[in-house]
Design a protein around this motif. Structure first.
Motif, mmCIF file in Angstrom:
data_model
loop_
_atom_site.group_PDB
_atom_site.id
_atom_site.type_symbol
_atom_site.label_atom_id
_atom_site.label_comp_id
_atom_site.label_asym_id
_atom_site.label_seq_id
_atom_site.Cartn_x
_atom_site.Cartn_y
_atom_site.Cartn_z
ATOM 1 N N ARG A 222 -26.400 -73.823 -16.493
ATOM 2 C CA ARG A 222 -26.450 -72.374 -16.265
ATOM 3 C C ARG A 222 -25.060 -71.847 -15.929
ATOM 4 O O ARG A 222 -24.269 -72.534 -15.291
ATOM 5 N N ASP A 223 -24.841 -70.609 -16.324
ATOM 6 C CA ASP A 223 -23.635 -69.904 -15.882
ATOM 7 C C ASP A 223 -23.985 -69.105 -14.641
ATOM 8 O O ASP A 223 -24.896 -68.289 -14.671
ATOM 9 N N LEU A 224 -23.270 -69.357 -13.559
ATOM 10 C CA LEU A 224 -23.532 -68.645 -12.314
ATOM 11 C C LEU A 224 -22.379 -67.707 -12.018
ATOM 12 O O LEU A 224 -21.221 -68.076 -12.166
ATOM 13 N N LYS A 225 -22.719 -66.509 -11.565
ATOM 14 C CA LYS A 225 -21.675 -65.592 -11.094
ATOM 15 C C LYS A 225 -21.572 -65.773 -9.585
ATOM 16 O O LYS A 225 -22.560 -65.651 -8.871
ATOM 17 N N VAL A 226 -20.376 -66.103 -9.124
ATOM 18 C CA VAL A 226 -20.180 -66.420 -7.717
ATOM 19 C C VAL A 226 -19.131 -65.477 -7.132
ATOM 20 O O VAL A 226 -18.039 -65.348 -7.672
ATOM 21 N N PHE B 53 -36.220 -81.337 -16.280
ATOM 22 C CA PHE B 53 -35.428 -81.959 -17.347
ATOM 23 C C PHE B 53 -33.945 -81.601 -17.299
ATOM 24 O O PHE B 53 -33.170 -82.035 -18.135
ATOM 25 N N GLY B 54 -33.557 -80.778 -16.296
ATOM 26 C CA GLY B 54 -32.150 -80.427 -16.168
ATOM 27 C C GLY B 54 -31.808 -79.205 -16.992
ATOM 28 O O GLY B 54 -32.490 -78.885 -17.967
ATOM 29 N N GLN C 5 -24.512 -80.224 -4.789
ATOM 30 C CA GLN C 5 -23.182 -80.011 -4.216
ATOM 31 C C GLN C 5 -22.127 -79.972 -5.310
ATOM 32 O O GLN C 5 -22.042 -80.892 -6.127
ATOM 33 N N LEU C 6 -21.337 -78.915 -5.322
ATOM 34 C CA LEU C 6 -20.230 -78.807 -6.268
ATOM 35 C C LEU C 6 -18.938 -78.855 -5.461
ATOM 36 O O LEU C 6 -18.516 -77.868 -4.858
ATOM 37 N N LEU D 171 -19.211 -69.579 -13.159
ATOM 38 C CA LEU D 171 -19.116 -71.025 -13.018
ATOM 39 C C LEU D 171 -20.231 -71.644 -13.855
ATOM 40 O O LEU D 171 -21.369 -71.206 -13.782
ATOM 41 N N THR D 172 -19.890 -72.624 -14.659
ATOM 42 C CA THR D 172 -20.921 -73.303 -15.436
ATOM 43 C C THR D 172 -21.408 -74.505 -14.634
ATOM 44 O O THR D 172 -20.622 -75.370 -14.262
ATOM 45 N N VAL D 173 -22.705 -74.500 -14.325
ATOM 46 C CA VAL D 173 -23.265 -75.515 -13.436
ATOM 47 C C VAL D 173 -24.280 -76.349 -14.200
ATOM 48 O O VAL D 173 -25.166 -75.811 -14.875
ATOM 49 N N LYS D 174 -24.147 -77.657 -14.070
ATOM 50 C CA LYS D 174 -25.107 -78.559 -14.705
ATOM 51 C C LYS D 174 -26.079 -79.042 -13.632
ATOM 52 O O LYS D 174 -25.680 -79.732 -12.693
ATOM 53 N N ILE D 175 -27.345 -78.632 -13.764
ATOM 54 C CA ILE D 175 -28.366 -79.051 -12.804
ATOM 55 C C ILE D 175 -29.009 -80.330 -13.348
ATOM 56 O O ILE D 175 -29.530 -80.334 -14.466
#
Ligand SMILES: [Zn+2]
Ligand SMILES: [Zn+2]
Length: 392
Positions: A133-137, A129-130, A230-231, A215-219
């Protein structure tokens, strides 16, 4: 004029490759058009080159030795002589004269950064359902102290003294043709045409620093195990203030305790008491949506449905399946898979005297006290069908 390549090169029929090459070099030195431009010499140079083309190629030489016409069988015909590079290869042992031919002018310090790949563990519901997330990169970011230039504050790159800012230097080789000038990247400035006399202390002149950022990532809904999101432009920043590469987020889906995914279909198994399977029943089936955290302060009417009222028909068999259309995983391309519910019928194991009495009475009424063992076709359960699918 002879057409015998051995005669043209002045070598014996059993001359080895080295002798042939030496003979060709000696003649080419005398006859090359750059040395001897008169038409007659040029004709001889062509003949020598064609003869060498035949004799330097073991296949063509063997064909000629078997009685072929050296110059009329599609090899070494008119206009098909050696290219300049071939001749250079013969003299300098491969590519020497052509090396660095592509480099022209100083190259930029700025280059594109590398792509990066990170792994993200998500639940089956999040994949379906998507999720955001906040990712630490850990990545290379542009150095703020020098703004990517690599120079200490208040300083600038200065032109390279070795190449005078050209980024390349001429290498001169002497040969029978006279001097051959080849341009090579300048070693002093590594081809940049300039040097940084006073590099930025923060980044040692690279123009970027390593850093950890969030980084805030929308899956998107519908990703599966192994999907790479891909971002664009979120990878490493390039050196010299170059553009950033891309960041790829590889999805890893944790196994679910009750649902498994096959493509966009979800599979689950429910167990039913023998009596319910025989008599039929209604039950409330939890859906994968039940794993989702309900959005705060949302309108209750717009919240996702988390259960399904399943109608179990009387006489439902163990191992049978019910397909609930459109309750599977949403597809990345739109639409949604199905939910496949397998029924497992539980046979009671501990009967009290009253239950046993009732069951014996039922067996007597149904004439099932002494059932015949019967061979039957196997149940078409999910596992049975999977087995068939794998066995082709
Ligand atoms: Zn810097
Ligand atoms: Zn230089």
């Amino acid at each position: 004029m002879t057409q015998d390549p051995y005669e043209i090169l002045g070598v014996s029929r059993d001359a080895d490759a080295d002798e042939i090459k030496k003979a060709y070099r000696r003649l080419a030195r005398q006859l090359h058009p750059d040395v001897n431009p008169d038409p007659e010499t040029q004709e001889r140079f062509k003949d020598v080159s064609r003869a060498y083309e035949v004799l330097s190629d073991p296949g063509k030489r063997a064909a000629y030795d078997r009685g072929g016409d050296a110059f009329s069988q599609g090899f070494g015909g008119a206009g098909q002589g050696f290219s300049f590079t071939d001749i250079m290869d013969a003299f300098f042992g491969g590519g020497g004269a052509a090396a660095g031919a592509g480099a022209r002018g100083p190259r930029s310090r700025a280059r594109r950064g590398q792509d990066a790949l990170i792994r993200l563990d998500v639940t089956l519901a999040e994949a379906a359902f998507g999720v955001t997330r906040d990712l630490k990169v850990d990545t290379a970011l542009r150095c703020e102290a020098c703004e990517g230039e690599g120079t200490a504050p208040g300083t600038k790159p200065v032109p390279c003294e070795t190449c005078h800012g050209q980024g390349e230097v001429a290498v001169v080789q002497r040969s029978f043709l006279g001097e051959i000038r080849t341009l090579r990247p300048c070693a002093a400035c590594r081809g940049y045409g300039s040097v940084i006399p006073d590099p930025c202390r923060e980044c040692s002149g690279d123009g970027r620093v390593r850093s950890r950022r969030t980084l805030t990532v929308k899956i998107p809904a519908g990703v599966d195990h192994g999907t790479r999101v891909q971002l664009t432009g979120q990878g490493e920043v390039g050196p010299g203030g170059g553009p950033a590469g891309d960041l790829y987020v590889e999805i890893h889906v944790e196994p679910h305790k009750t649902f498994t995914r096959h493509g966009n279909d979800l599979h689950t198994t429910i167990s039913l008491p023998m009596t319910a399977a025989a008599l039929g029943t209604h039950l409330t089936l939890p859906l994968l949506e039940a794993d989702l955290e309900p959005p705060k302060d949302s309108d209750p009417d717009s919240r996702p449905v988390t259960t399904y009222d399943l109608d179990v028909r009387p006489g439902t068999q163990s191992g049978s399946e019910q397909v609930i259309r459109g309750f599977g995983v949403p597809s990345l391309r739109g639409g949604r898979g199905d939910l496949v519910v397998s029924i497992s019928v539980d046979t009671p194991t501990r009967l009290d005297p009253r239950q046993e009495e009732l069951l014996r009475e039922l067996a007597a009424i149904r004439g099932e006290e002494q059932p015949d063992g019967q061979n039957e076709a196997p149940h078409k359960s999910m596992f049975g069908r999977l087995r068939e699918a794998f066995q082709g």
